[in-house]
Design a protein around this motif. Structure first.
Motif, short mmCIF file in Angstrom:
data_model
loop_
_atom_site.label_atom_id
_atom_site.label_comp_id
_atom_site.label_asym_id
_atom_site.label_seq_id
_atom_site.Cartn_x
_atom_site.Cartn_y
_atom_site.Cartn_z
N LEU A 151 101.21 109.89 50.96
CA LEU A 151 100.60 109.36 49.69
C LEU A 151 99.33 110.03 49.76
O LEU A 151 98.77 110.66 48.94
CB LEU A 151 101.36 108.61 49.70
N PHE A 152 98.32 109.67 50.46
CA PHE A 152 96.70 109.54 49.89
C PHE A 152 96.26 111.33 50.67
O PHE A 152 95.93 111.80 49.05
CB PHE A 152 96.32 108.80 51.34
N THR A 153 97.27 112.14 51.15
CA THR A 153 97.20 113.05 51.25
C THR A 153 97.42 114.07 50.12
O THR A 153 96.83 115.19 49.90
CB THR A 153 97.70 113.30 52.84
N GLY A 154 98.83 113.56 49.72
CA GLY A 154 98.68 114.15 48.29
C GLY A 154 98.15 114.01 47.43
O GLY A 154 97.72 114.65 46.57
N ALA A 174 88.55 108.57 45.82
CA ALA A 174 89.10 110.53 45.70
C ALA A 174 88.44 111.70 47.03
O ALA A 174 88.79 112.40 47.11
CB ALA A 174 88.39 110.76 44.82
N SER A 175 87.00 111.46 47.47
CA SER A 175 86.15 112.43 48.02
C SER A 175 87.03 111.77 49.91
O SER A 175 87.14 113.03 50.30
CB SER A 175 84.67 111.79 48.17
N ALA A 176 87.30 110.54 49.94
CA ALA A 176 87.93 110.22 50.99
C ALA A 176 89.22 110.75 51.55
O ALA A 176 89.52 111.67 52.02
CB ALA A 176 88.03 108.69 51.34
N ALA A 177 89.74 111.11 49.85
CA ALA A 177 91.30 111.94 50.15
C ALA A 177 91.02 113.09 50.19
O ALA A 177 92.42 113.98 50.97
CB ALA A 177 91.97 111.00 48.48
N THR A 219 91.52 117.45 53.53
CA THR A 219 91.22 119.19 54.13
C THR A 219 91.37 119.16 55.82
O THR A 219 92.22 119.75 56.08
CB THR A 219 89.62 119.17 54.02
N VAL A 220 90.86 117.40 56.29
CA VAL A 220 91.42 117.94 57.62
C VAL A 220 92.76 118.07 58.22
O VAL A 220 93.59 118.44 59.09
CB VAL A 220 90.77 116.20 58.20
N ALA A 271 96.87 121.79 60.84
CA ALA A 271 97.87 122.63 59.98
C ALA A 271 98.22 123.75 60.72
O ALA A 271 99.04 123.99 61.34
CB ALA A 271 98.86 122.40 59.01
N TYR A 272 97.06 124.50 60.17
CA TYR A 272 96.18 125.68 60.23
C TYR A 272 96.14 125.84 61.91
O TYR A 272 96.64 126.72 62.93
CB TYR A 272 95.01 125.67 59.58
N TYR A 273 95.34 125.19 62.49
CA TYR A 273 95.29 124.65 63.80
C TYR A 273 96.72 124.85 64.15
O TYR A 273 97.11 126.43 64.99
CB TYR A 273 94.58 124.24 64.59
N ALA A 274 97.37 124.16 64.55
CA ALA A 274 98.11 123.86 65.35
C ALA A 274 99.47 124.95 65.27
O ALA A 274 100.32 125.02 65.50
CB ALA A 274 98.94 122.76 64.42
N SER A 275 99.92 125.79 63.66
CA SER A 275 100.55 126.95 63.39
C SER A 275 100.44 128.03 64.67
O SER A 275 100.97 128.65 64.73
CB SER A 275 101.11 127.03 62.10
N ASN A 276 98.89 127.85 64.41
CA ASN A 276 98.67 129.03 65.53
C ASN A 276 98.23 128.89 67.42
O ASN A 276 98.04 130.14 68.06
CB ASN A 276 97.00 129.45 65.09
#
Length: 59
Positions: free
Chosen positions: A15-18, A37-40, A45-46, A51-56
């Motif tokens: 939920l926090f990431t969303g 909001a900034s922390a979220a 972003t992290v 997820a991008y790193y893990a997909s590659n």
């Protein structure tokens, strides 16, 4: 740890990431400028970078 507590923690993290993604892609005139909001946004972003790193990763 109990499975219910782990599931609840995972759900809150999702939920926090969303919320961070929602804040990131809102119109620029409607952005909030609070610490939550900034922390979220940073968390989202992290997660996206991981997820991008893990997909590659071919490990």
């Amino acid at each position: 740890m109990s499975p219910a507590l782990t599931g609840a923690g995972g759900g809150l993290f999702a939920l926090f990431t969303g919320y961070g993604l929602w804040e990131m892609f809102r119109g620029s005139e409607r952005h909030r400028k609070g610490r939550l909001a900034s922390a979220a946004v940073v968390t989202a972003t992290v997660v996206l970078a991981f997820a991008y790193y893990a997909s590659n990763c071919y490990c």
